[in-house]
Design a protein around this motif. Structure first.
Motif, PDB file in Angstrom:
ATOM      1  N   LEU A  20       6.925  52.328 -10.690  1.00 55.78           N
ATOM      2  CA  LEU A  20       6.407  52.513 -12.048  1.00 55.78           C
ATOM      3  C   LEU A  20       7.539  52.696 -13.062  1.00 55.78           C
ATOM      4  CD1 LEU A  20       3.357  54.852 -11.303  1.00 55.78           C
ATOM      5  CD2 LEU A  20       3.317  52.406 -11.843  1.00 55.78           C
ATOM      6  N   ILE A  21       8.585  53.407 -12.657  1.00 57.92           N
ATOM      7  CA  ILE A  21       9.740  53.601 -13.539  1.00 57.92           C
ATOM      8  C   ILE A  21      10.419  52.271 -13.823  1.00 57.92           C
ATOM      9  CG2 ILE A  21      12.083  54.576 -13.611  1.00 57.92           C
ATOM     10  CD1 ILE A  21      10.897  57.033 -12.110  1.00 57.92           C
ATOM     11  N   LYS A  22      10.581  51.448 -12.785  1.00 56.85           N
ATOM     12  CA  LYS A  22      11.195  50.127 -12.964  1.00 56.85           C
ATOM     13  C   LYS A  22      10.299  49.231 -13.820  1.00 56.85           C
ATOM     14  CE  LYS A  22      13.053  48.337  -9.342  1.00 56.85           C
ATOM     15  NZ  LYS A  22      13.220  47.676  -8.007  1.00 56.85           N
ATOM     16  N   LYS A  23       8.996  49.290 -13.561  1.00 52.10           N
ATOM     17  CA  LYS A  23       8.042  48.471 -14.309  1.00 52.10           C
ATOM     18  C   LYS A  23       8.049  48.817 -15.793  1.00 52.10           C
ATOM     19  CE  LYS A  23       3.057  47.664 -14.692  1.00 52.10           C
ATOM     20  NZ  LYS A  23       1.727  48.049 -14.145  1.00 52.10           N
ATOM     21  N   ASN A  24       8.174  50.104 -16.102  1.00 53.58           N
ATOM     22  CA  ASN A  24       8.169  50.552 -17.504  1.00 53.58           C
ATOM     23  C   ASN A  24       9.556  50.501 -18.146  1.00 53.58           C
ATOM     24  OD1 ASN A  24       5.331  51.872 -18.307  1.00 53.58           O
ATOM     25  ND2 ASN A  24       5.691  52.252 -16.141  1.00 53.58           N
ATOM     26  N   GLU A  25      10.570  50.134 -17.339  1.00 48.69           N
ATOM     27  CA  GLU A  25      11.946  50.001 -17.827  1.00 48.69           C
ATOM     28  C   GLU A  25      12.425  51.287 -18.504  1.00 48.69           C
ATOM     29  OE1 GLU A  25      11.909  46.528 -20.314  1.00 48.69           O
ATOM     30  OE2 GLU A  25      11.920  45.153 -18.615  1.00 48.69           O
ATOM     31  N   ALA A  35       2.760  58.970 -19.455  1.00 51.93           N
ATOM     32  CA  ALA A  35       2.449  57.567 -19.157  1.00 51.93           C
ATOM     33  C   ALA A  35       2.547  57.287 -17.666  1.00 51.93           C
ATOM     34  CB  ALA A  35       3.394  56.645 -19.932  1.00 51.93           C
ATOM     35  N   ILE A  36       3.597  57.814 -17.028  1.00 52.62           N
ATOM     36  CA  ILE A  36       3.784  57.574 -15.594  1.00 52.62           C
ATOM     37  C   ILE A  36       2.665  58.232 -14.786  1.00 52.62           C
ATOM     38  CG2 ILE A  36       5.265  58.055 -13.616  1.00 52.62           C
ATOM     39  CD1 ILE A  36       6.314  55.822 -15.379  1.00 52.62           C
ATOM     40  N   THR A  37       2.256  59.440 -15.183  1.00 49.87           N
ATOM     41  CA  THR A  37       1.168  60.121 -14.481  1.00 49.87           C
ATOM     42  C   THR A  37      -0.131  59.318 -14.579  1.00 49.87           C
ATOM     43  OG1 THR A  37       2.148  62.296 -14.897  1.00 49.87           O
ATOM     44  CG2 THR A  37      -0.205  62.239 -14.364  1.00 49.87           C
ATOM     45  N   GLU A  38      -0.424  58.802 -15.776  1.00 44.98           N
ATOM     46  CA  GLU A  38      -1.640  58.003 -15.976  1.00 44.98           C
ATOM     47  C   GLU A  38      -1.628  56.755 -15.087  1.00 44.98           C
ATOM     48  OE1 GLU A  38      -3.932  55.600 -19.605  1.00 44.98           O
ATOM     49  OE2 GLU A  38      -2.290  56.994 -20.042  1.00 44.98           O
ATOM     50  N   PHE A 142       2.893  47.990  -3.907  1.00 43.41           N
ATOM     51  CA  PHE A 142       2.508  48.378  -5.259  1.00 43.41           C
ATOM     52  C   PHE A 142       2.551  47.194  -6.221  1.00 43.41           C
ATOM     53  CE2 PHE A 142       4.571  52.231  -3.382  1.00 43.41           C
ATOM     54  CZ  PHE A 142       3.378  52.852  -3.060  1.00 43.41           C
ATOM     55  N   GLU A 143       3.471  46.254  -5.993  1.00 43.50           N
ATOM     56  CA  GLU A 143       3.472  45.027  -6.787  1.00 43.50           C
ATOM     57  C   GLU A 143       2.234  44.201  -6.486  1.00 43.50           C
ATOM     58  OE1 GLU A 143       7.887  43.475  -7.411  1.00 43.50           O
ATOM     59  OE2 GLU A 143       7.639  44.312  -5.399  1.00 43.50           O
ATOM     60  N   LEU A 144       1.804  44.193  -5.226  1.00 45.86           N
ATOM     61  CA  LEU A 144       0.575  43.494  -4.860  1.00 45.86           C
ATOM     62  C   LEU A 144      -0.646  44.142  -5.524  1.00 45.86           C
ATOM     63  CD1 LEU A 144       1.011  42.730  -1.046  1.00 45.86           C
ATOM     64  CD2 LEU A 144       0.940  41.096  -2.924  1.00 45.86           C
ATOM     65  N   LEU A 145      -0.659  45.471  -5.551  1.00 45.49           N
ATOM     66  CA  LEU A 145      -1.771  46.176  -6.196  1.00 45.49           C
ATOM     67  C   LEU A 145      -1.825  45.862  -7.686  1.00 45.49           C
ATOM     68  CD1 LEU A 145      -1.569  49.646  -4.404  1.00 45.49           C
ATOM     69  CD2 LEU A 145      -3.399  47.951  -4.185  1.00 45.49           C
TER      70      LEU A 145
END
Length: 253
Positions: A20-25, A35-38, A142-145
Motif C-alpha cells: 500500500l505504501i508503494k502503491k500510494n508512493e 488513508a493507509i488504514t482505510e 495483494f496486486e492480484l486483489l
C-alpha cells in the motif's frame, strides 16, 4: 460458498502495508495513516469475502492501525504522560516496516543469485518448461486483489440482487482455465472475466486461478509494475488437469 484457500504465496500484514505504501508512493517514515488504514481494511474485507484464510496477524495489524489512527486524531499529549509528549505513534510501526524491508531486500538479492543459473546451459539439463519467463516479474497476492477489485467495480451498478440458478464450482472453473491455457498458452488476467456477469462468478473464477497457482499449474507474471497481468501455463499443468478431472469424477459419484 464454503471454499477456503490458503496459499504458499500468501503474504503477511507487513507485506500488505509495504504494498500500500508503494502503491500510494509515500515514504515509510511518513505514513499517511488514515488513508493507509482505510485501504488496509478494504483489502482485508475483500480477502474475507473471498473466503481466503486470513491469519489472525492481519486482524492484529488492523487493530494496531486503528489504534495509531485514533491516537493521531487526539491533541498532542491528551492521552500520554508528559515524558511521552512528542513521540510519533507511528514510530514503532515504521521501525518494524524498515526492519522487514531490509530482510525482504536481502531475500530478493539471494533469490536473484539463484536465478542467474538459468542462463547457464549444460548437456542433458532439465526441462525447458521449468525455466521462468525472462523479463517478467512475479506479482504479489495483494496486486492480484487490486486487479480483482477493479474487475468487480466494472460490474453494472444497477443490479440490486442476483438470482443464481446454475451452480458454479471452483473445480469447473479450474478445468475451463486449464482448457484455455492448453489452447492459447497464456492469457491476460482481465480475459478471465470477459463474459462474467455476477460477483459470485468473479469470486469463483478468482479462487480457481489461485488454486492452480497453489498446485504450480500456472504462473502469474507482470512485465513491469502496474503493467498487464499475464497468466501462463507452467510445468505440472497436465498433472493438475488430471487431478482436477479425478476430483470432479469422485465428487460426482
Amino acid at each position: 460458498m464454503s471454499t477456503h484457500v490458503q496459499l504458499e504465496i500468501f503474504e503477511g500484514p507487513l507485506d500488505l502495508l509495504l504494498h500500500l505504501i508503494k502503491k500510494n508512493e509515500v515514504s515509510i517514515t511518513d505514513i499517511p495513516i488514515a488513508a493507509i488504514t482505510e485501504q488496509y481494511l478494504a483489502t482485508l474485507e475483500l480477502m474475507q469475502s473471498l473466503n481466503l484464510d486470513v491469519a489472525g496477524e492481519f486482524l492484529v495489524m488492523a487493530a494496531t492501525l486503528i489504534h495509531i489512527k485514533s491516537r493521531m486524531l487526539l491533541p498532542a499529549g491528551a492521552d500520554e504522560p508528559d515524558e511521552d509528549e512528542g513521540i510519533d505513534p507511528r514510530d514503532e510501526l515504521v521501525r518494524r516496516l524498515l526492519e522487514y524491508q531490509r530482510y525482504k531486500d536481502a531475500a530478493s538479492v539471494l533469490e536473484q543469485r539463484e536465478i542467474l543459473t538459468r542462463d547457464v546451459f549444460i548437456r542433458g539439463g532439465g526441462s525447458a518448461e521449468e525455466a521462468g519467463p525472462r523479463g517478467f516479474r512475479e506479482i504479489s497476492i495483494f496486486e492480484l486483489l487490486g486487479a480483482l477489485k477493479r474487475v468487480i467495480e466494472r460490474l453494472p451498478k444497477d443490479v440490486f440482487h442476483e438470482v443464481t440458478l446454475e451452480k458454479i464450482t471452483v473445480r469447473e472453473k479450474m478445468t475451463l482455465l486449464l482448457d484455455k491455457l492448453h489452447e492459447r498458452g497464456s492469457l491476460l488476467f482481465e480475459t478471465l472475466f470477459e463474459h462474467v456477469r455476477t460477483r459470485m462468478e468473479i469470486v469463483v473464477t478468482f479462487l480457481a486461478m489461485l488454486e492452480l497457482v497453489k498446485v504450480r499449474a500456472i504462473r502469474i507474471v507482470q512485465e513491469e509494475l502496474g503493467g498487464p497481468i499475464l497468466i501462463e501455463a507452467a510445468a505440472g499443468m497436465d498433472e493438475a488437469a488430471e487431478q482436477v478431472a479425478l476430483d470432479e469424477e469422485q465428487n460426482g459419484a
